[in-house]
Design a protein around this motif. Sequence first.
Motif, PDB file in Angstrom:
ATOM      1  N   SER A   1       1.605   4.324  -3.110  1.00 21.09           N
ATOM      2  CA  SER A   1       1.539   5.772  -2.920  1.00 21.09           C
ATOM      3  C   SER A   1       2.845   6.450  -3.289  1.00 21.09           C
ATOM      4  N   LYS A   2       3.957   5.693  -3.257  1.00 20.77           N
ATOM      5  CA  LYS A   2       5.256   6.259  -3.603  1.00 20.77           C
ATOM      6  C   LYS A   2       5.607   6.058  -5.072  1.00 20.77           C
ATOM      7  N   ILE A   3       5.193   4.934  -5.634  1.00 18.19           N
ATOM      8  CA  ILE A   3       5.633   4.608  -6.990  1.00 18.19           C
ATOM      9  C   ILE A   3       4.944   5.474  -8.041  1.00 18.19           C
ATOM     10  N   ILE A   4       3.707   5.902  -7.752  1.00 26.39           N
ATOM     11  CA  ILE A   4       3.033   6.777  -8.715  1.00 26.39           C
ATOM     12  C   ILE A   4       3.757   8.108  -8.841  1.00 26.39           C
ATOM     13  N   PRO A   5       4.108   8.802  -7.721  1.00 26.30           N
ATOM     14  CA  PRO A   5       4.914  10.021  -7.858  1.00 26.30           C
ATOM     15  C   PRO A   5       6.263   9.757  -8.519  1.00 26.30           C
ATOM     16  N   PHE A   6       6.866   8.596  -8.233  1.00 22.97           N
ATOM     17  CA  PHE A   6       8.153   8.256  -8.830  1.00 22.97           C
ATOM     18  C   PHE A   6       8.040   8.165 -10.345  1.00 22.97           C
ATOM     19  N   VAL A   7       6.994   7.515 -10.822  1.00 19.15           N
ATOM     20  CA  VAL A   7       6.783   7.385 -12.268  1.00 19.15           C
ATOM     21  C   VAL A   7       6.468   8.742 -12.894  1.00 19.15           C
ATOM     22  N   MET A   8       5.815   9.613 -12.131  1.00 19.59           N
ATOM     23  CA  MET A   8       5.394  10.907 -12.665  1.00 19.59           C
ATOM     24  C   MET A   8       6.504  11.960 -12.700  1.00 19.59           C
ATOM     25  N   ILE A   9       7.636  11.712 -12.044  1.00 18.47           N
ATOM     26  CA  ILE A   9       8.705  12.726 -11.994  1.00 18.47           C
ATOM     27  C   ILE A   9       9.147  13.184 -13.383  1.00 18.47           C
ATOM     28  N   PRO A  10       9.473  12.271 -14.317  1.00 20.14           N
ATOM     29  CA  PRO A  10       9.888  12.742 -15.653  1.00 20.14           C
ATOM     30  C   PRO A  10       8.804  13.562 -16.359  1.00 20.14           C
ATOM     31  N   ILE A  11       7.548  13.197 -16.149  1.00 21.17           N
ATOM     32  CA  ILE A  11       6.446  13.937 -16.777  1.00 21.17           C
ATOM     33  C   ILE A  11       6.353  15.334 -16.183  1.00 21.17           C
ATOM     34  N   MET A  12       6.431  15.419 -14.868  1.00 20.49           N
ATOM     35  CA  MET A  12       6.351  16.722 -14.196  1.00 20.49           C
ATOM     36  C   MET A  12       7.481  17.654 -14.645  1.00 20.49           C
ATOM     37  N   THR A  13       8.698  17.120 -14.741  1.00 17.57           N
ATOM     38  CA  THR A  13       9.833  17.973 -15.126  1.00 17.57           C
ATOM     39  C   THR A  13       9.691  18.472 -16.563  1.00 17.57           C
ATOM     40  N   ARG A  14       9.065  17.681 -17.414  1.00 16.57           N
ATOM     41  CA  ARG A  14       8.887  18.109 -18.801  1.00 16.57           C
ATOM     42  C   ARG A  14       7.742  19.119 -18.964  1.00 16.57           C
ATOM     43  N   LEU A  15       6.808  19.118 -18.015  1.00 11.91           N
ATOM     44  CA  LEU A  15       5.712  20.086 -18.058  1.00 11.91           C
ATOM     45  C   LEU A  15       6.118  21.445 -17.478  1.00 11.91           C
ATOM     46  N   MET A  16       7.302  21.474 -16.812  1.00 11.89           N
ATOM     47  CA  MET A  16       7.795  22.721 -16.230  1.00 11.89           C
ATOM     48  C   MET A  16       8.919  23.284 -17.094  1.00 11.89           C
ATOM     49  N   PRO A  17       8.871  24.559 -17.451  1.00 13.89           N
ATOM     50  CA  PRO A  17       9.865  25.134 -18.363  1.00 13.89           C
ATOM     51  C   PRO A  17      11.232  25.384 -17.739  1.00 13.89           C
ATOM     52  N   SER A  18      11.377  25.242 -16.434  1.00 17.82           N
ATOM     53  CA  SER A  18      12.642  25.541 -15.777  1.00 17.82           C
ATOM     54  C   SER A  18      12.815  24.665 -14.546  1.00 17.82           C
ATOM     55  N   LEU A  63      -4.864  -0.421   0.989  1.00 16.62           N
ATOM     56  CA  LEU A  63      -4.359  -0.458  -0.381  1.00 16.62           C
ATOM     57  C   LEU A  63      -5.105   0.524  -1.277  1.00 16.62           C
ATOM     58  N   VAL A  64      -6.433   0.541  -1.170  1.00 13.20           N
ATOM     59  CA  VAL A  64      -7.244   1.435  -2.006  1.00 13.20           C
ATOM     60  C   VAL A  64      -6.941   2.891  -1.697  1.00 13.20           C
ATOM     61  N   ALA A  65      -6.856   3.241  -0.422  1.00 16.43           N
ATOM     62  CA  ALA A  65      -6.610   4.631  -0.019  1.00 16.43           C
ATOM     63  C   ALA A  65      -5.255   5.112  -0.492  1.00 16.43           C
ATOM     64  N   ASN A  66      -4.240   4.273  -0.394  1.00 19.20           N
ATOM     65  CA  ASN A  66      -2.900   4.678  -0.798  1.00 19.20           C
ATOM     66  C   ASN A  66      -2.745   4.745  -2.311  1.00 19.20           C
ATOM     67  N   VAL A 112      -5.399  19.197  -1.882  1.00 21.12           N
ATOM     68  CA  VAL A 112      -6.666  18.583  -2.301  1.00 21.12           C
ATOM     69  C   VAL A 112      -6.646  17.080  -2.039  1.00 21.12           C
ATOM     70  N   SER A 113      -5.542  16.433  -2.411  1.00 16.89           N
ATOM     71  CA  SER A 113      -5.424  14.988  -2.219  1.00 16.89           C
ATOM     72  C   SER A 113      -5.461  14.622  -0.741  1.00 16.89           C
ATOM     73  N   GLY A 114      -4.691  15.345   0.079  1.00 16.84           N
ATOM     74  CA  GLY A 114      -4.645  15.052   1.510  1.00 16.84           C
ATOM     75  C   GLY A 114      -5.994  15.216   2.172  1.00 16.84           C
ATOM     76  N   LEU A 115      -6.712  16.275   1.808  1.00 16.34           N
ATOM     77  CA  LEU A 115      -8.027  16.533   2.397  1.00 16.34           C
ATOM     78  C   LEU A 115      -9.030  15.452   1.994  1.00 16.34           C
ATOM     79  N   GLY A 166       0.823  -1.209   0.000  1.00 16.82           N
ATOM     80  CA  GLY A 166       0.000   0.000   0.000  1.00 16.82           C
ATOM     81  C   GLY A 166       0.850   1.248   0.000  1.00 16.82           C
ATOM     82  N   GLY A 167       1.891   1.244   0.819  1.00 17.55           N
ATOM     83  CA  GLY A 167       2.787   2.394   0.856  1.00 17.55           C
ATOM     84  C   GLY A 167       3.560   2.551  -0.437  1.00 17.55           C
ATOM     85  N   ILE A 168       3.978   1.431  -1.019  1.00 17.48           N
ATOM     86  CA  ILE A 168       4.729   1.482  -2.267  1.00 17.48           C
ATOM     87  C   ILE A 168       3.893   2.110  -3.373  1.00 17.48           C
TER      88      ILE A 168
END
Length: 476
Positions: free
Chosen positions: A21-38, A153-156, A186-189, A17-19
């Motif tokens: 919640s961590k692996i989705i941000p890990f996979v998203m890092i390259p996408i996030m950096t490409r969406l930011m111009p700097s 598992l569902v919550a994470n 938003v996610s935390g709330l 469950g913890g993994i």
Amino acid sequence: MSKLKLFIENFLVYGLGGIISKIIPFVMIPIMTRLMPSTDYFGISDLSNTVVQFGSAFAIMGMYDAMYRMFFEKEEVSFQKRVCSTALVFTFCTSLVIFLLMVLLRETIATYFFSEAKYAYVVYLSAMATLVGGTNAIIAAPTRMQNKRKVFLVANTAGPLISYAVAVPLLLAGYYVIALPLAGVVSGLTVEIAFGILNRSWFDVTKFDKALLKEMLMIAIPLLPNFLIYWVFDSSNKVMITNMIGIGAAGVYSVGSKLGHASQLIYTAFAGGWQYFAFSTMKEENQVQNNSLVFEYLGVISFVATAFACAWSYELFHFLFTKDYWPGYVIAPYLFLAPLLLMLFQVASNQFLVIKRTWPCMLILSAGAIVNIVLNQWLIPLIGIEGAAIDTLLGYVVTDVVLVLVLLKIKLIVVSRRFLFVAFMMLVYFLVWRLLIPANIVAGTAMAVAFLVICLLLYREVVRMLAGKVKAKTKR
């Protein structure tokens, strides 16, 4: 249920469950950096999270661990509900105070953390995230303590999905600064409301117990400095890099740390099942031996995983990120091992928590944090972001070594010679990789495989036991 089976089941279920919640941000890092111009924008977003972590340490004030420890003190449901209710009331009050202080001091916080007061509006979002996060862990705790695995598992899984569902449209619309901080709020709330509904029967303001709070605070308060020291290890480097080099360099360091913190998938899997296992077995006669074996086995896994992280770091950075972030490849292995050393510290230091003496952990962690900060003043100006990563790793090495020596003296841990040999091999591997083959994936992988084979031979009886259990289970 055998101790090994109990630990593995909790490791896999709560760890999984913890993994997630961590692996989705890990996979998203390259996408996030490409969406930011700097690189600056990623630096700002990560520094916002750094502010939240700092505020959360004061908001929670060690109460989560105290709540977990006291919950298993008695099996009476009425007592357990008083523990949960007392923890929530206290944490809500402290979280609200920290929220108000962050809002009042927003310009000062922005100047220190972001190097410019103009980012004070980001502190507003960080304050909101701190208020939500401070109580979130407490409200979610009964789910884990009751072993409600599917819900966990569902919550994470839902949490990070909600976060990026909010962040990506904001980034596409050009809101680079607030996208990730706002998405976190938003996610935390959302997750907190869900757990609040599920666990509402465990919390009742009228069950707040002053006498019980006093006992819980005796456990919790000594832990507060520990969490602040964790923050120094994990986040102070980013603040120092921002002020010494610039916020863009902090962005590169943040990406390097995120990829390096892929090891947190191992750490999170461990942490997810560890607390339940540790406290539910704390009164066993063989507790010291069991705890020592967990420390040793996780240490070997950590060292082998780090060897492969060293070998693959260069190629992964060039494949996943744009050129601006490539210098981060060299710091990723240092920061891959650092959370795993923290994991080992928490396994060993659990011995102090079991006997309700948490202050030695604070002193030992302080020694490592001082090493980290002092070396930062020298190595960051000298070799940049790699200096900050080296300082963090060395700080954890000092912390683990001192802790083990103290526990050996009071006979609360056992360390085998073969584990010491594996640790020495890890040191040799790290030096050879960095000095001779940092960008050679073939040579690095060959050395890592050799390291793995040696470890398997050293621990062949454990490998046979696990293989036998898996084989027996598949035949059923």
